[in-house]
Design a protein around this motif. Structure first.
Motif, mmCIF file in Angstrom:
data_model
loop_
_atom_site.group_PDB
_atom_site.id
_atom_site.type_symbol
_atom_site.label_atom_id
_atom_site.label_comp_id
_atom_site.label_asym_id
_atom_site.label_seq_id
_atom_site.Cartn_x
_atom_site.Cartn_y
_atom_site.Cartn_z
ATOM 1 N N ASN A 217 0.829 -1.208 0.000
ATOM 2 C CA ASN A 217 0.000 0.000 0.000
ATOM 3 C C ASN A 217 0.862 1.256 0.000
ATOM 4 O O ASN A 217 0.546 2.248 -0.680
ATOM 5 C CB ASN A 217 -0.931 0.001 1.208
ATOM 6 C CG ASN A 217 -2.025 -1.039 1.110
ATOM 7 O OD1 ASN A 217 -2.421 -1.419 0.012
ATOM 8 N ND2 ASN A 217 -2.508 -1.513 2.237
ATOM 9 N N LYS A 220 2.206 1.737 -3.433
ATOM 10 C CA LYS A 220 1.164 2.241 -4.329
ATOM 11 C C LYS A 220 0.912 3.726 -4.096
ATOM 12 O O LYS A 220 0.722 4.494 -5.047
ATOM 13 C CB LYS A 220 -0.131 1.440 -4.112
ATOM 14 C CG LYS A 220 -0.096 0.030 -4.688
ATOM 15 C CD LYS A 220 -1.427 -0.668 -4.490
ATOM 16 C CE LYS A 220 -1.425 -2.047 -5.117
ATOM 17 N NZ LYS A 220 -2.725 -2.753 -4.897
ATOM 18 N N GLU A 221 0.897 4.130 -2.826
ATOM 19 C CA GLU A 221 0.703 5.549 -2.520
ATOM 20 C C GLU A 221 1.844 6.389 -3.076
ATOM 21 O O GLU A 221 1.614 7.463 -3.663
ATOM 22 C CB GLU A 221 0.602 5.742 -1.003
ATOM 23 C CG GLU A 221 -0.684 5.201 -0.389
ATOM 24 C CD GLU A 221 -0.695 5.345 1.122
ATOM 25 O OE1 GLU A 221 0.244 5.979 1.661
ATOM 26 O OE2 GLU A 221 -1.628 4.846 1.758
ATOM 27 N N ARG A 223 3.785 5.614 -5.581
ATOM 28 C CA ARG A 223 3.692 5.607 -7.037
ATOM 29 C C ARG A 223 2.585 6.546 -7.508
ATOM 30 O O ARG A 223 2.733 7.257 -8.507
ATOM 31 C CB ARG A 223 3.428 4.178 -7.525
ATOM 32 C CG ARG A 223 3.610 3.999 -9.024
ATOM 33 C CD ARG A 223 3.419 2.541 -9.423
ATOM 34 N NE ARG A 223 4.436 1.697 -8.821
ATOM 35 C CZ ARG A 223 4.163 0.690 -8.020
ATOM 36 N NH1 ARG A 223 2.914 0.409 -7.687
ATOM 37 N NH2 ARG A 223 5.142 -0.039 -7.540
ATOM 38 N N PHE A 224 1.464 6.572 -6.773
ATOM 39 C CA PHE A 224 0.359 7.462 -7.131
ATOM 40 C C PHE A 224 0.788 8.924 -7.019
ATOM 41 O O PHE A 224 0.506 9.733 -7.916
ATOM 42 C CB PHE A 224 -0.842 7.191 -6.218
ATOM 43 C CG PHE A 224 -1.955 8.193 -6.378
ATOM 44 C CD1 PHE A 224 -2.823 8.122 -7.451
ATOM 45 C CD2 PHE A 224 -2.124 9.217 -5.446
ATOM 46 C CE1 PHE A 224 -3.848 9.056 -7.606
ATOM 47 C CE2 PHE A 224 -3.132 10.150 -5.586
ATOM 48 C CZ PHE A 224 -4.012 10.066 -6.669
ATOM 49 N N HIS A 225 1.478 9.268 -5.914
ATOM 50 C CA HIS A 225 1.928 10.652 -5.739
ATOM 51 C C HIS A 225 2.947 11.037 -6.808
ATOM 52 O O HIS A 225 2.938 12.180 -7.297
ATOM 53 C CB HIS A 225 2.524 10.833 -4.346
ATOM 54 C CG HIS A 225 1.508 10.787 -3.240
ATOM 55 N ND1 HIS A 225 0.374 11.578 -3.237
ATOM 56 C CD2 HIS A 225 1.433 10.040 -2.108
ATOM 57 C CE1 HIS A 225 -0.337 11.343 -2.145
ATOM 58 N NE2 HIS A 225 0.280 10.402 -1.444
ATOM 59 N N ASP A 227 3.118 9.749 -9.894
ATOM 60 C CA ASP A 227 2.377 9.930 -11.144
ATOM 61 C C ASP A 227 1.599 11.241 -11.137
ATOM 62 O O ASP A 227 1.510 11.933 -12.162
ATOM 63 C CB ASP A 227 1.409 8.753 -11.350
ATOM 64 C CG ASP A 227 2.139 7.450 -11.613
ATOM 65 O OD1 ASP A 227 3.327 7.503 -11.969
ATOM 66 O OD2 ASP A 227 1.524 6.376 -11.438
ATOM 67 N N GLU A 228 1.025 11.583 -9.973
ATOM 68 C CA GLU A 228 0.262 12.831 -9.877
ATOM 69 C C GLU A 228 1.182 14.040 -10.046
ATOM 70 O O GLU A 228 0.820 15.019 -10.719
ATOM 71 C CB GLU A 228 -0.439 12.890 -8.513
ATOM 72 C CG GLU A 228 -1.444 14.014 -8.376
ATOM 73 C CD GLU A 228 -2.654 13.859 -9.285
ATOM 74 O OE1 GLU A 228 -3.336 14.882 -9.527
ATOM 75 O OE2 GLU A 228 -2.907 12.740 -9.756
ATOM 76 N N SER A 229 2.374 13.961 -9.458
ATOM 77 C CA SER A 229 3.335 15.060 -9.605
ATOM 78 C C SER A 229 3.782 15.202 -11.061
ATOM 79 O O SER A 229 3.915 16.315 -11.581
ATOM 80 C CB SER A 229 4.547 14.819 -8.704
ATOM 81 O OG SER A 229 4.170 14.775 -7.342
ATOM 82 N N ARG A 231 2.043 14.281 -13.693
ATOM 83 C CA ARG A 231 0.910 14.805 -14.466
ATOM 84 C C ARG A 231 0.771 16.312 -14.268
ATOM 85 O O ARG A 231 0.534 17.061 -15.224
ATOM 86 C CB ARG A 231 -0.378 14.100 -14.039
ATOM 87 C CG ARG A 231 -1.597 14.433 -14.902
ATOM 88 C CD ARG A 231 -2.829 13.709 -14.394
ATOM 89 N NE ARG A 231 -3.265 14.272 -13.122
ATOM 90 C CZ ARG A 231 -4.076 15.335 -13.020
ATOM 91 N NH1 ARG A 231 -4.513 15.943 -14.115
ATOM 92 N NH2 ARG A 231 -4.435 15.773 -11.843
#
Length: 301
Positions: A217, A220-221, A223-225, A227-229, A231
């Motif tokens: 988890n 994943k968090e 990786r999400f942050h 990807d968001e950065s 983007r």
């Protein structure tokens, strides 16, 4: 007889609970491995299988289906202890991310695996008694090294190190209690025996499974942050490009008019030398500014 019967019933209940919990963890983490394809789950399953094989051999359960002499049974148990050291260390490398985060610690753990494997295959060169003693010593030293590794990772601020440290602490405490009981050191009213190791093993495996889930988890968090950065950075770059293109266009339009009028004025025959010099300076500066604007447009594209 009633007391003996009750004790046997309790022992069988704990026996069934122990293998039931481990089989449940095996099935659950096998499903996660097939879904996530994480190497940490693969080594966790190997570690879990090694613990199940060791405990079944130690309990005598495995020898109900395998006909082997007592020396072979003993040798198998101590060989599984060596494998326990190697597999648990390899699992720890993936669980603690030592290769990516702690290269020096990873080198220590890899050296430890190599040393354990060399000791395990040294049986033809040494006596069986020395081999058995080495296995016991390696398990003790390996457990302490892995516990200290978890503490080191935890103190460096990695949350999954807390699960790992607590899991190994419970296993070591259960081993100490069981060993103390076998040596005759018992607290009143608290029976000591192999069931402590089984309970410690169950607690360790459950905590490591929870730690793996928490670690996934956290990854994943992160990786999400990330990807968001990325983007957000792409959006800002596009917005900046549009802004530069628009501003360049707004500057270039009147600048072309200035260059056009200065060109026309320079063609006039009645223009004085001083005024012509001023207009040529304006025209050259305008052309230079136009080249800069065009370069900005090219960059924005």
């Amino acid at each position: 007889w009633p007391a003996s019967s009750a004790q046997l019933e309790t022992s069988m209940l704990l026996h069934g609970l122990f293998y039931g919990v481990l089989l449940g963890l095996l099935a659950y983490n096998l499903f996660l491995l097939s879904s996530l394809r994480e190497k940490a789950y693969f080594w966790y399953l190997l570690y879990l299988l090694n613990m199940m094989l060791f405990m079944s051999a130690f309990d005598g359960l495995a020898w109900k289906w395998i006909n082997a002499s007592v020396p072979v049974q003993t040798l198998t148990i101590y060989t599984l202890m060596f494998l326990h050291c190697a597999v648990s260390t390899q699992f720890s490398r993936y669980f603690l991310h030592t290769r990516e985060q702690f290269p020096q610690l990873d080198l220590l753990l890899r050296s430890k695996i190599l040393l354990v494997l060399l000791a395990m295959i040294s049986l033809p060169l040494i006596s069986v008694d020395l081999y058995n003693n080495m296995a016991s010593l390696f398990v003790l030293v390996s457990s302490i090294v892995l516990l200290l590794s978890g503490l080191y990772v935890w103190r460096r601020g990695f949350r999954y190190g807390s699960y790992y440290t607590l899991a190994w602490s419970l296993l070591l405490i259960s081993m100490v209690l069981s060993t103390a009981g076998s040596l005759g050191y018992e607290l009143p009213g608290i029976p000591y025996g192999p069931q402590w190791v089984k309970m410690g093993t169950c607690a360790e495996m459950i905590l490591l499974s929870l730690g793996l889930a928490d670690r996934i988890n956290a990854l994943k968090e992160a990786r999400f942050h990330a990807d968001e950065s990325a983007r957000q950075a792409r959006l800002e770059t596009r917005a900046q490009g549009r802004f530069l293109a628009r501003m360049s266009h707004e500057i270039r339009t009147p600048l072309n008019a200035v260059l056009g009028y200065t060109s026309l004025m320079l063609r006039g025959p009645q223009l004085g030398n001083q005024h012509r010099e001023y207009l040529e300076i304006i025209h050259r500066s305008g052309e230079h500014l136009l080249r800069v604007v065009n370069d900005v447009l090219d960059i924005s594209k």
